[in-house]
Design a protein around this motif. Structure first.
Motif, PDB file in Angstrom:
ATOM      1  N   CYS A 254       0.783  -1.215   0.000  1.00 20.79           N
ATOM      2  CA  CYS A 254       0.035   0.088  -0.121  1.00 20.79           C
ATOM      3  C   CYS A 254       1.024   0.979  -0.081  1.00 20.79           C
ATOM      4  CB  CYS A 254      -0.783   0.066   1.069  1.00 20.79           C
ATOM      5  SG  CYS A 254      -2.319   1.025   0.909  1.00 20.79           S
ATOM      6  N   ASN A 255       0.337   2.324  -0.404  1.00 20.73           N
ATOM      7  CA  ASN A 255       1.136   3.688  -0.673  1.00 20.73           C
ATOM      8  C   ASN A 255       0.444   4.756   0.299  1.00 20.73           C
ATOM      9  OD1 ASN A 255      -1.278   3.781  -1.931  1.00 20.73           O
ATOM     10  ND2 ASN A 255      -0.328   4.122  -3.947  1.00 20.73           N
TER      11      ASN A 255
ATOM     12  N   GLN B  89      -1.448   5.249   4.597  1.00 19.99           N
ATOM     13  CA  GLN B  89      -1.784   4.558   5.634  1.00 19.99           C
ATOM     14  C   GLN B  89      -3.437   5.463   6.141  1.00 19.99           C
ATOM     15  OE1 GLN B  89      -0.380   2.045   8.246  1.00 19.99           O
ATOM     16  NE2 GLN B  89      -2.651   2.421   8.572  1.00 19.99           N
TER      17      GLN B  89
ATOM     18  N   TRP C 292      -0.001   9.365   6.707  1.00 24.12           N
ATOM     19  CA  TRP C 292       0.810   9.781   5.784  1.00 24.12           C
ATOM     20  C   TRP C 292       0.561   9.088   4.556  1.00 24.12           C
ATOM     21  CZ3 TRP C 292       2.870   5.220   3.935  1.00 24.12           C
ATOM     22  CH2 TRP C 292       2.968   3.850   4.804  1.00 24.12           C
TER      23      TRP C 292
ATOM     24  N   PHE D 290       2.882   7.671   0.782  1.00 21.25           N
ATOM     25  CA  PHE D 290       4.307   7.763   0.140  1.00 21.25           C
ATOM     26  C   PHE D 290       4.007   8.210  -1.168  1.00 21.25           C
ATOM     27  CE2 PHE D 290       7.281   5.430  -2.599  1.00 21.25           C
ATOM     28  CZ  PHE D 290       8.371   5.665  -2.018  1.00 21.25           C
TER      29      PHE D 290
ATOM     30  N   LYS E  31       9.216   9.953  -1.267  1.00 22.40           N
ATOM     31  CA  LYS E  31       9.008  10.495   0.094  1.00 22.40           C
ATOM     32  C   LYS E  31       7.954  10.126   0.860  1.00 22.40           C
ATOM     33  CE  LYS E  31      12.122  14.381  -0.123  1.00 22.40           C
ATOM     34  NZ  LYS E  31      13.273  13.611   0.546  1.00 22.40           N
ATOM     35  N   ARG E  32       7.995  10.098   2.331  1.00 27.07           N
ATOM     36  CA  ARG E  32       7.085   9.790   3.183  1.00 27.07           C
ATOM     37  C   ARG E  32       6.350  11.193   3.539  1.00 27.07           C
ATOM     38  NH1 ARG E  32       5.607   4.764   6.017  1.00 27.07           N
ATOM     39  NH2 ARG E  32       7.983   4.553   6.782  1.00 27.07           N
TER      40      ARG E  32
ATOM     41  N   PHE F 224       3.494  13.555   5.694  1.00 31.34           N
ATOM     42  CA  PHE F 224       2.528  13.373   6.706  1.00 31.34           C
ATOM     43  C   PHE F 224       1.552  14.263   6.704  1.00 31.34           C
ATOM     44  CE2 PHE F 224       6.652  11.314   7.923  1.00 31.34           C
ATOM     45  CZ  PHE F 224       6.105  10.150   8.688  1.00 31.34           C
TER      46      PHE F 224
ATOM     47  N   PHE G 138      -5.755   2.900  14.511  1.00 30.76           N
ATOM     48  CA  PHE G 138      -5.620   3.905  15.177  1.00 30.76           C
ATOM     49  C   PHE G 138      -7.175   4.348  15.814  1.00 30.76           C
ATOM     50  CE2 PHE G 138      -6.389   8.440  15.515  1.00 30.76           C
ATOM     51  CZ  PHE G 138      -5.329   9.078  16.093  1.00 30.76           C
TER      52      PHE G 138
END
Ligand code: SF4
Ligand code: SF4
Lengths: 503, 92
Positions: free
Chosen positions: A63-64, A66, A184, A186, A190-191, A193, A263
């Motif tokens: 996955c890219n 979250q 976040w 991707f 880069k990640r 947020f 979460f």
């Protein structure tokens, strides 16, 4: 093969007979072309889901992004949340499994790739699967479900493989809201947020939606209703995605339990109640074709919606099978024959429902003046049914379809699971009995229709204010619900619930 | 210098296609980084790609055994809250 057409149902006046009421609601507002394209699709057509089967192939693990309602760590066998699967398949295995299922279950009409990650974050695996199936089982519809981040760059390829159904999960249009849902993404090595991440994701989703519509690809939008986070905002989402050409909007409830490790689960974010979900769906319905029968099925579910036959097709059983050309051709012929038969039956049923009344025959709900004479209030009825018939024992039903029944017909508004996504054995602490959970799941319903029901649950249901009804076994759902509603009306049970004395 | 994938990896495949050095291999029970191929992405990317996409906190560590994505950094769940919820669940 000539595609059968769904009879056009006038959306105002005229037809109010139960046998076509719910389809009319859902299909109204769709162009004839879209109607034709979705009518055999168990996820998109309320009527088709009684007759056709779909499966999801778990070929896309990566996955890219979250999402706060997802936990990439857990894969519990008792789970049936969306996006959770036990068996990751290679494209080659997925192709074989799909062909095996489609040969054994002629109702099989849709293959979807939805996870466990994001199909477009795994483009090689996803497209290898689609390419081979388009060649070996060209009658099977292909569809894909994505978070949308990588969608714009793959629109061209999707259109090329003739994938005509795409589902995009869109939970927001506002990056402030998005930052509370997506921690976040991707993006370009880069990640990223927070709000910045949400803004990019939202832009990509909207761009992807517009590009797909421009290419003539059907787009459905899924949204997860998260109370206090995006519930009000989803009304706006519904308007915008409809304006851009999405043909269905499916609002699903958040599923959040601490033991899922998400979460939201861990932080105590609550899920919406069935009433809150219905109210939001009602509020969105004005501008959108809403989908009420989505089962939020497991991503590797096999079988008719609501029934999971995955265990019959484990990889070792499938690998042992031999798929030569004759085998594939015969299997496809069986599927096509079944689809033709169902189409003919459906056409006959619609023709009957719309036939002019014979003189002397009772006209109960067809004319407006009589409607107002039947001023009973709407009643929610839960039905234990499979394949459109009331054929399930109360105690065996794993889910109930919920219909809102009024003088003008019975409308499917949702479904309630009796097992809350987990079988509740020792692996999950809850020792609550199945019956009391079922009672809770049926909150708000006044009647339960089933083929049979035991003595104990009968008493408990009555005590909870829900009238069990086993008098319509093996009958079609909608006419039976309407008959029960009329009995209640006759018995004087349908006066408005509040302020009845004043009125 | 090299990064390492440790046992909390869930075999999600996200890192494998991104590695510029082809240092990541599918293996059981979890994916591995071939140490003498890994460059930590120096010269190719500003951030080590595997650790930049990996969704699992603690699954990728450096030579000092420090997690590139420490607890709480990806899910946003404070580690203290997580520990408390774990205790509550096992007490049921
Ligand atoms: S740090 Fe870079 S080179 Fe090393 S394994 Fe990860 S992606 Fe490959
Ligand atoms: S991205 Fe992380 S969890 Fe996924 S395979 Fe690579 S190391 Fe394992």
């Amino acid at each position: 093969m000539a595609l059968p057409t769904i009879p056009i149902i006038p959306s105002s006046g005229g037809c109010s007979a139960g046998s076509c009421g719910s389809s009319a609601t859902q299909m109204s507002g769709m162009s004839d072309d879209i109607r034709r394209r979705v009518q055999d699709h168990p996820c998109y057509s309320e009527e088709a889901h009684h007759h056709f089967a779909r499966m999801h192939a778990a070929v896309a693990p990566a996955c890219n992004i979250q999402c706060h309602y997802c936990n990439r760590k857990y894969d519990c066998a008792n789970e049936s949340r969306p996006g959770v699967v036990s068996e990751l398949l290679t494209p080659d295995q997925a192709i074989k499994k799909t062909l095996a299922v489609a040969a054994a279950i002629p109702q099989m009409s849709v293959l979807g790739i939805a996870g466990p990650g994001d199909p477009l974050a795994n483009p090689e695996r996803t497209f290898a699967t689609f390419r081979a199936l388009a060649e070996k089982a060209p009658d099977i519809k292909l569809c894909v479900s994505t978070n949308g981040l990588a969608l714009p760059e793959h629109v061209e390829e999707l259109a090329k493989h003739n994938i005509d159904h795409v589902t995009i999960t869109i939970n927001c249009l506002d990056p402030e809201v998005g930052a509370k849902i997506y921690p976040w993404i991707f993006w370009k090595n880069k990640r990223i947020f927070g709000k910045e991440a949400a803004a990019i994701l939202i832009e990509q989703q909207q761009k992807g939606l517009e590009m797909l519509v421009a290419k003539g690809v059907l787009v459905k939008v899924n949204s997860v209703m998260i109370p206090g986070v995006n519930d009000e905002h989803l009304k706006e989402v519904s308007k915008v995605v409809k304006a851009k050409g999405a043909f269905l909007h499916n609002v699903m409830p958040l599923i959040a339990e601490a033991e899922h490790g998400t979460f939201y689960g861990v932080m105590g974010q609550r899920s919406p109640s069935p009433e809150e979900l219905k109210n939001l769906q009602d509020a969105c319905e004005g501008d959108m074709n809403m989908m009420r029968h989505c089962r939020q099925c497991r991503a590797d579910a096999v079988g008719l919606l609501g029934e999971d036959r995955g265990a019959e097709f484990t990889m070792d059983k499938v690998e042992a099978m031999n798929f030569d050309e004759d085998f594939l051709a015969e299997a496809m012929a069986r599927r096509v024959a079944l689809r033709d038969k169902v189409a003919a039956e459906r056409e006959a049923k619609h023709a009957k429902a719309h036939a002019p009344q014979l003189p002397g025959q009772a006209v109960i709900t067809l004319h407006r003046p009589q409607k107002s004479a039947l001023a009973g209030r709407p009643v929610l009825m839960a039905v234990a049914a499979k394949g459109g018939l009331i054929n399930e024992h109360f105690g065996h039903a794993r889910e109930f379809l919920v219909y809102e029944v009024t003088a003008t017909g019975a409308k499917l508004i949702g479904h309630r699971k009796t097992e809350l996504y987990c079988s509740g054995d020792d692996s999950c602490g809850e020792a609550e009995s199945v019956l009391s959970r079922t009672l809770r799941a049926l909150a708000g319903c006044e009647v339960v229709l089933c083929s049979k029901i035991g003595y104990e649950p009968w008493g408990k249901l009555e005590a909870a204010g829900i009238q069990p009804n086993g008098e319509h076994p093996m009958e079609e759902i909608e006419p039976a619900c309407i008959a029960v509603w009329h009995e209640m009306l006759k018995a004087g049970k349908l006066a408005p619930k509040t302020e009845s004395k004043v009125a | 210098m090299a990064l390492e994938i440790v046992e909390s990896c869930v075999n999600c495949w996200a890192c494998e296609p991104l590695c510029p050095s082809k240092a990541i291999v599918e293996a059981k029970p979890h994916f591995l980084i071939v140490a003498d191929k890994c460059t930590e992405c120096l010269g190719d990317f500003a951030d080590p790609q595997c650790a930049t996409i990996c969704p699992i906190e603690g699954a990728i560590v450096n030579e000092l055994n420090e997690a590139l994505n420490p607890a709480g950094s990806l899910t946003g769940i404070p580690p203290a809250r997580w520990a408390q919820v774990q205790r509550e669940i096992s007490a049921r």
